[in-house]
Write an enzyme that holds these catalytic residues in place. Structure first.
Site, PDB file in Angstrom:
ATOM      1  N   HIS A  75       0.801  -1.237   0.000  1.00  0.00           N
ATOM      2  CA  HIS A  75       0.000   0.000   0.000  1.00  0.00           C
ATOM      3  C   HIS A  75       0.827   1.278   0.000  1.00  0.00           C
ATOM      4  O   HIS A  75       0.265   2.363   0.151  1.00  0.00           O
ATOM      5  CB  HIS A  75      -0.924   0.043   1.214  1.00  0.00           C
ATOM      6  CG  HIS A  75      -2.007  -0.981   1.201  1.00  0.00           C
ATOM      7  ND1 HIS A  75      -3.251  -0.753   0.654  1.00  0.00           N
ATOM      8  CD2 HIS A  75      -2.031  -2.248   1.656  1.00  0.00           C
ATOM      9  CE1 HIS A  75      -3.997  -1.835   0.796  1.00  0.00           C
ATOM     10  NE2 HIS A  75      -3.271  -2.758   1.398  1.00  0.00           N
TER      11      HIS A  75
ATOM     12  N   LYS B 176      -8.331  14.191   4.075  1.00  0.00           N
ATOM     13  CA  LYS B 176      -7.472  13.000   4.083  1.00  0.00           C
ATOM     14  C   LYS B 176      -6.496  13.172   5.236  1.00  0.00           C
ATOM     15  O   LYS B 176      -6.420  14.246   5.825  1.00  0.00           O
ATOM     16  CB  LYS B 176      -6.716  12.867   2.760  1.00  0.00           C
ATOM     17  CG  LYS B 176      -6.024  14.177   2.320  1.00  0.00           C
ATOM     18  CD  LYS B 176      -5.287  14.031   1.000  1.00  0.00           C
ATOM     19  CE  LYS B 176      -6.161  14.113  -0.223  1.00  0.00           C
ATOM     20  NZ  LYS B 176      -6.371  12.844  -0.897  1.00  0.00           N
ATOM     21  N   ARG B 177      -5.739  12.121   5.559  1.00  0.00           N
ATOM     22  CA  ARG B 177      -4.716  12.281   6.590  1.00  0.00           C
ATOM     23  C   ARG B 177      -3.745  13.395   6.215  1.00  0.00           C
ATOM     24  O   ARG B 177      -3.502  13.644   5.037  1.00  0.00           O
ATOM     25  CB  ARG B 177      -3.954  10.964   6.796  1.00  0.00           C
ATOM     26  CG  ARG B 177      -4.744   9.933   7.558  1.00  0.00           C
ATOM     27  CD  ARG B 177      -5.175  10.419   8.923  1.00  0.00           C
ATOM     28  NE  ARG B 177      -4.042  10.601   9.819  1.00  0.00           N
ATOM     29  CZ  ARG B 177      -3.647   9.692  10.702  1.00  0.00           C
ATOM     30  NH1 ARG B 177      -4.307   8.560  10.840  1.00  0.00           N
ATOM     31  NH2 ARG B 177      -2.603   9.914  11.463  1.00  0.00           N
TER      32      ARG B 177
ATOM     33  N   LYS C  76       0.979  14.529   0.693  1.00  0.00           N
ATOM     34  CA  LYS C  76      -0.370  14.816   0.217  1.00  0.00           C
ATOM     35  C   LYS C  76      -0.559  16.309  -0.075  1.00  0.00           C
ATOM     36  O   LYS C  76      -1.536  16.730  -0.677  1.00  0.00           O
ATOM     37  CB  LYS C  76      -1.407  14.343   1.236  1.00  0.00           C
ATOM     38  CG  LYS C  76      -1.422  12.821   1.430  1.00  0.00           C
ATOM     39  CD  LYS C  76      -2.412  12.396   2.506  1.00  0.00           C
ATOM     40  CE  LYS C  76      -2.320  10.924   2.855  1.00  0.00           C
ATOM     41  NZ  LYS C  76      -2.953  10.027   1.856  1.00  0.00           N
TER      42      LYS C  76
ATOM     43  N   THR D  47      -8.404   6.738  -2.141  1.00  0.00           N
ATOM     44  CA  THR D  47      -9.753   6.211  -2.297  1.00  0.00           C
ATOM     45  C   THR D  47     -10.772   7.331  -2.084  1.00  0.00           C
ATOM     46  O   THR D  47     -11.891   7.261  -2.594  1.00  0.00           O
ATOM     47  CB  THR D  47     -10.033   5.066  -1.304  1.00  0.00           C
ATOM     48  OG1 THR D  47      -9.516   5.435  -0.017  1.00  0.00           O
ATOM     49  CG2 THR D  47      -9.379   3.771  -1.745  1.00  0.00           C
TER      50      THR D  47
ATOM     51  N   LYS E 150     -14.532   8.563  -3.901  1.00  0.00           N
ATOM     52  CA  LYS E 150     -15.767   8.929  -3.199  1.00  0.00           C
ATOM     53  C   LYS E 150     -16.275  10.285  -3.684  1.00  0.00           C
ATOM     54  O   LYS E 150     -17.482  10.494  -3.849  1.00  0.00           O
ATOM     55  CB  LYS E 150     -15.521   8.938  -1.680  1.00  0.00           C
ATOM     56  CG  LYS E 150     -15.164   7.545  -1.144  1.00  0.00           C
ATOM     57  CD  LYS E 150     -14.551   7.554   0.255  1.00  0.00           C
ATOM     58  CE  LYS E 150     -13.899   6.188   0.529  1.00  0.00           C
ATOM     59  NZ  LYS E 150     -13.052   6.183   1.739  1.00  0.00           N
TER      60      LYS E 150
END
Ligand code: 26V
Length: 826
Positions: A359, A547-548, A553, A655, A659
């Site tokens: 992952h 998100k985290r 990111k 992911t 969504k």
């Protein structure tokens, strides 16, 4: 079916009875919490009938079982989801209304079980939903953490972590199964004994500490198919009950210590800061749930099968990242030491039973355990890994004679460490990445040597999400509208959602679609007003990044761009600018200082921007506290723009991106992870793509990085934004954001300046944001884009992902469950 499961009057009576039985109260006197419990028990009762029917069907049909081994399951709330999957949501909603109870308020009473960090844990939860819905026999195997993900509070703009005691009031959707308890052994030593009878050595583990593993089962309800699978999470207890015996002997203290030692193991979920830290307790957690789960699986198999050498015909273990990789050695141990197989037979079975999913490619996250720790805590398991390594090295030498570089790079044990990914690849019969690009990077970069030696193991399984939670439950108005237009088949076959494409130019349909989005934005605006005290305009563009929090990111890129826009508006007040609400939600790992600073920065920028009347409310910045599955469902439904802006090559899949798409929000993103496939499905023209490619980034990385100083020196607007981090614009403490500033320009606290190419991608991002604004201004164009995102999201159902795992890796048999007459009569 609905009527049989939930007759309204029976349901109402049962709720009343439960309130009386559990609390000795009348319905009118019950608190919301008590009502939640009472309703949940009624629902659980129905589920248990289906659970038993499922078990009977499985026993009769003897299908192959997948055990999905994961340290994390981010389940989210169960009540609403279970009702929907039982096909009883509408019915129950009405019944509750008749009792004067609002189902939404009731759902909000449920603690949000957060036994996971983020993407990896939520993926596991989506997979369980899909497995049950598709009718495959599956167990989730994990840990029943007393404290899952922390609750995030924002105080003075800073994140504060508060423990989340989700079990405090008792969780109604779990079943304690002490009859299936198992023993797990730590420490001690291994004694070798020669067995005259077999002529083989026997390995006897002695002097260990034993801990009892007690399973709790949670039902996983399939969608309207009577299937109920099981998530089995393990609690820990001391073996020795401390009764009068130990008390009398003065062992009381020791007994309490034993109990605490055991409890420690399951006390808390480790935060994912994408950094491996080699903590003993984490290793204990891993072995604890792996050992208990494998023992249970083998025990179950042996009940109805007598040839252990055929285990792989009925059982497969999927390892969710390397965290459960001990499964390899534990299975070997049980097959040899308990079932009496020799090495070769045990290895033949094991390597047909275990498969591994990767992952992340973030090097810091790869699990490596010090030999000293590993061999002390798990002496027998370590011994087995040593032997696996020894045999593997011989293979490498045969394949690459004299090439010591290969051994150094591929050994399972090297540099005093056990490399879990190498063990997983060597023993697993399948190695998969979670999006096409990610798998290619694994094959050609990170795991190149392994791919070269065993290419047949490598495969891709692009992630997916369950449309039942993230559309049917989270966006009920849109779900109803879609069903009105194309029928309900999309609920179990998301590819059907492409039928919406015919409405892409239908003005009435587009209008309705956007009206629903607007209502969802109003709902979120209300939530924001209640939680943040900030008024946001639902007519503005809702631009969302949830998100985290992690540097890769790039929430920092987003907020720096907000500062840039703010500067532009102040400098050119007459400039045309479509009002924008920038919404953030993110938890930072408690020990990740820079990530926490970025949260503080976002909140400081929010304070300044939201309170500057000179910009006429053109920009609002909102940080939503305690982002989690339950509020995520509402946020996705209300988003206009989906921010997926990771440094290319770093986000394995993502992911959240799926969504947003499902809920009609176009992607503003880099060509990273599953974004690549999203764009492929929806078309370049219905997304906003920017930034360097994964190849470019990797190329820079392989040649010593790039030069952010050049950008700083030649781009005055970017320079101004950076200066504002340290000149008091957003905090009177000019040192507060110094570390963030430094991370972009200096190598003082890191190996490379701007490791994540924020300045490198800034202009390209700003330009993409301009395209977003232009597109949004054209109402019809935007509506079409939004609708096409929903219509093209069919590929990203976890049902599709699971079917691919089944076809290519697990080879499970489909099972049908019919309701027993006894349950139907109830
Ligand atoms: C690593 C560590 C290391 C320190 C201790 C705690 C801990 C917990 C988890 C992890 C693994 C992080 C890997 C991960 O979460 N990957 C995410 O997986 C998602 C599902 O495949 C994927 O969509 C995301 O892109 C990926 O970042």
């Amino acid at each position: 079916m609905i009527d049989k499961q939930f007759d309204k009057e029976t349901f109402k009576k049962s709720v009343k009875d439960n309130v009386k039985f559990l609390y000795r109260r009348k319905l009118e006197e019950a608190t919301q919490e008590q009502l939640f419990q009472a309703v949940s028990y009624t629902v659980k009762d129905v589920i248990i009938d289906n659970w038993l029917d499922t078990q009977n069907a499985y026993e009769a049909q003897d299908p192959k079982i997948v055990y999905y081994m994961s340290m994390e399951f981010l389940m989210g709330r169960a009540l609403g989801n279970n009702l929907l999957n039982l096909g009883a949501y509408g019915e129950v909603k009405e019944a509750l209304e008749e009792l004067g109870i609002d189902i939404n308020a009731l759902e909000d009473q449920e603690p949000d079980p957060a036994l996971g960090n983020g993407g990896l844990g939520r993926l596991a939860a989506c997979f369980l939903d899909s497995l049950a819905t598709l009718g495959y026999s599956a167990y989730g195997c994990g840990i029943r953490y007393r404290y899952g993900m922390f609750k995030q509070e924002i105080r003075d703009g800073y994140q504060v972590e508060v423990p989340d005691a989700w079990l405090e009031e008792g969780y109604p959707f779990e079943l304690r199964r002490p009859e299936y308890a198992k023993e797990v052994h730590f420490g001690g030593y291994v004694r070798v004994e020669y067995d005259q009878a077999t002529g083989q050595n026997k390995f006897i583990h002695e002097g260990y500490q034993a801990v009892k593993a007690i399973p709790y089962d949670m039902p996983i309800v399939g969608y309207e198919n009577n299937v109920v699978n099981t998530l089995r999470i393990w609690d820990a207890a001391a073996i020795e009950e401390f009764g009068f015996d130990s008390f009398d002997k003065g062992d009381y203290k020791k007994a309490v210590e034993q109990e605490n030692l055991a409890k420690d193991i399951v006390n808390v979920l480790y935060p994912n800061d994408n950094k491996m830290s080699g903590k003993e307790l984490r290793l204990k957690q891993q072995y604890f749930f792996v050992s208990a789960s494998i023992q249970a699986a083998i025990e179950k198999y042996k009940k109805t099968h007598d040839d252990i050498k055929k285990l792989h015909e009925k059982v497969v273990f999927q390892m969710n990242d390397t965290h459960p990789t001990m499964a390899v050695a534990e299975l070997m141990r049980i097959l040899m030491d308990q079932e009496g197989l020799g090495w070769d037979d045990a290895w033949a079975v094991t390597t047909k039973c275990v498969a591994y999913t990767n992952h992340t490619i973030m090097a810091e996250a790869l699990e490596k355990w010090p030999i000293e720790l590993f061999s002390r805590l798990l002496p027998r398991v370590y011994q087995i890994i040593e032997e696996i390594n020894r045999r593997f090295i011989i293979e490498v030498q045969n394949r690459y004679p004299g090439n010591y570089e290969k051994i150094k790079k591929m050994a399972i044990i090297y540099d005093g460490q056990v490399k879990m990914a190498h063990l997983a690849i060597v023993a697993g019969f399948s190695v998969n990445g979670v999006a096409r690009l990610h798998t290619e990077i694994l094959k050609n970069q990170e795991l190149k040597d392994f791919y070269e030696m065993m290419p047949e193991k490598f495969n891709n399984k692009t992630n997916g999400i369950t449309q039942r939670r993230f559309l049917l439950h989270g966006n009920q108005n849109l779900a109803a509208w879609i069903t009105d237009h194309i029928g309900p088949d999309w609920i179990t076959d998301l590819s059907q959602i492409s039928k919406l494409k015919v409405y892409a130019d239908d003005e009435k349909a587009l209008q309705e679609f956007m009206n629903i989005k607007f209502q969802n934005k109003q709902r979120l605006a209300k939530y924001i007003l209640e939680h943040n005290g900030v008024e946001v305009d639902p007519h503005s563009i809702f631009d969302v990044q949830v998100k985290r929090l992690h540097e890769y990111k790039r929430q920092l890129l987003n907020i720096l761009h907000v500062i840039y826009l703010y500067n532009q508006i102040k400098l050119h007040p007459e400039m045309e600018f479509y009002p924008r609400t920038f919404i953030f939600g993110a938890k930072a790992s408690a020990a990740y200082e820079r990530a926490k600073k970025i949260i503080k920065l976002i909140n400081c920028v929010a304070d300044v921007v939201n309170n500057d009347s000179s910009i006429n409310g053109k920009i609002k910045v909102v940080f939503i506290e305690n982002y989690r599955v339950s509020n995520a469902e509402m946020i996705f439904a209300a988003a206009d723009v989906s921010e997926q802006i990771s440094t290319a090559s770093k986000e394995a899949s993502g992911t959240g991106n799926m969504k947003f798409m499902l809920n009609g929000a176009p992607t503003l993103g880099t060509m990273d992870g599953a974004n690549v496939e999203i764009v492929e499905e929806v078309g370049q023209e219905n997304a906003f793509i920017f930034g360097m490619s994964a190849d470019q980034i990797i190329n820079y990385e392989n040649h010593g990085g790039y030069d952010p100083d050049f950008i700083y020196n030649t781009d005055a607007e970017i320079r101004q934004v950076l200066m504002q981090l340290i000149n008091g614009t957003f905090s009177s403490d000019t040192e507060l954001f110094r570390d963030i500033y430094d991370s972009l320009l200096n190598t003082k606290n890191c190996s490379r300046a701007d490791q994540y190419f924020i300045l490198g991608d800034f202009r390209s991002y700003a330009e993409a944001q301009k395209r977003v604004e232009a597109a949004y201004k054209d109402e019809k164009k935007w509506a079409k884009m939004a609708l096409l995102n929903t219509a093209c999201s069919g590929k990203f159902s976890s049902d599709r992902t699971i079917q691919e795992y089944v076809d290519d890796i697990w080879h499970l048999d489909k099972v049908t469950v019919t309701k027993s007459s006894e349950a139907a009569e109830k």
